[in-house]
Design a protein around this motif. Structure first.
Motif, short mmCIF file in Angstrom:
data_model
loop_
_atom_site.label_atom_id
_atom_site.label_comp_id
_atom_site.label_asym_id
_atom_site.label_seq_id
_atom_site.Cartn_x
_atom_site.Cartn_y
_atom_site.Cartn_z
N ALA A 54 0.84 -1.20 0.00
CA ALA A 54 0.00 0.00 0.00
C ALA A 54 0.87 1.24 0.00
O ALA A 54 1.94 1.25 0.60
N PRO A 55 0.48 2.28 -0.65
CA PRO A 55 -0.72 2.35 -1.48
C PRO A 55 -0.54 1.59 -2.79
O PRO A 55 0.57 1.24 -3.17
N VAL A 56 -1.67 1.35 -3.47
CA VAL A 56 -1.66 0.70 -4.77
C VAL A 56 -1.48 1.78 -5.83
O VAL A 56 -2.12 2.83 -5.75
N THR A 57 -0.64 1.54 -6.80
CA THR A 57 -0.34 2.54 -7.83
C THR A 57 -0.85 2.08 -9.19
O THR A 57 -0.52 1.00 -9.64
N LEU A 58 -1.65 2.94 -9.82
CA LEU A 58 -2.11 2.71 -11.17
C LEU A 58 -1.41 3.75 -12.05
O LEU A 58 -1.51 4.95 -11.79
N PHE A 85 -0.28 9.10 -12.94
CA PHE A 85 0.24 8.29 -11.83
C PHE A 85 -0.74 8.45 -10.68
O PHE A 85 -0.79 9.50 -10.04
N ALA A 86 -1.58 7.44 -10.45
CA ALA A 86 -2.65 7.52 -9.45
C ALA A 86 -2.43 6.51 -8.34
O ALA A 86 -2.01 5.37 -8.61
N GLN A 87 -2.71 6.91 -7.11
CA GLN A 87 -2.55 6.00 -5.98
C GLN A 87 -3.86 5.86 -5.21
O GLN A 87 -4.62 6.82 -5.06
N TRP A 88 -4.07 4.63 -4.72
CA TRP A 88 -5.29 4.25 -4.02
C TRP A 88 -4.92 3.46 -2.78
O TRP A 88 -3.86 2.85 -2.71
N ARG A 89 -5.81 3.44 -1.81
CA ARG A 89 -5.55 2.68 -0.57
C ARG A 89 -5.47 1.18 -0.82
O ARG A 89 -4.71 0.48 -0.15
N SER A 90 -6.26 0.67 -1.76
CA SER A 90 -6.27 -0.79 -1.98
C SER A 90 -6.60 -1.13 -3.43
O SER A 90 -7.13 -0.30 -4.17
N GLN A 91 -6.33 -2.36 -3.78
CA GLN A 91 -6.68 -2.88 -5.11
C GLN A 91 -8.20 -2.85 -5.29
O GLN A 91 -8.70 -2.57 -6.38
#
Length: 108
Positions: free
Chosen positions: A11-15, A64-70
């Motif tokens: 974490a964080p998850v990166t897209l 470049f985006a980041q999220w707490r989880s998949q």
């Protein structure tokens, strides 16, 4: 306050979405990504951050985006508003989105 974090681990998850774009449309794509981030993406559950990078030659844009989880990424991608945004960006450029894990970090 959320901010971009790069560290080894889950974490964080990166897209990262790399767009190939005609140089004449690079700014239009950037404007659309900024608008979509402000109006839709940043209001989604699990949102951490978005960074948009533009190649100097005008032929690429990187989101470049980041999220707490998949699961947050999956739910966001299933949102009809996000899908509409994706279609609009695909009209301007060729997207190549992938989810990434940080496997190593090196500093000076």
């Amino acid at each position: 306050m959320s901010e971009t974090v790069i560290r080894v681990g889950g974490a964080p998850v990166t897209l990262i979405n790399v767009f190939d774009v005609d140089a004449s449309k690079q700014q239009e794509l950037i404007d659309l990504l900024n608008e979509g981030t402000e109006k839709v993406i940043k209001n989604r559950p699990g949102f951490v951050s978005v960074n948009i990078l533009a190649s100097v030659d005008g032929t690429r844009v990187v989101n470049f985006a980041q999220w707490r989880s998949q699961d947050d990424v999956k739910a966001t991608m299933a949102d009809p508003e996000v899908q509409s945004l994706g279609k609009r960006t695909a009209e301007l450029a060729k997207p190549a989105p992938h989810v990434y894990s940080v496997v190593s970090i090196h500093h000076a």
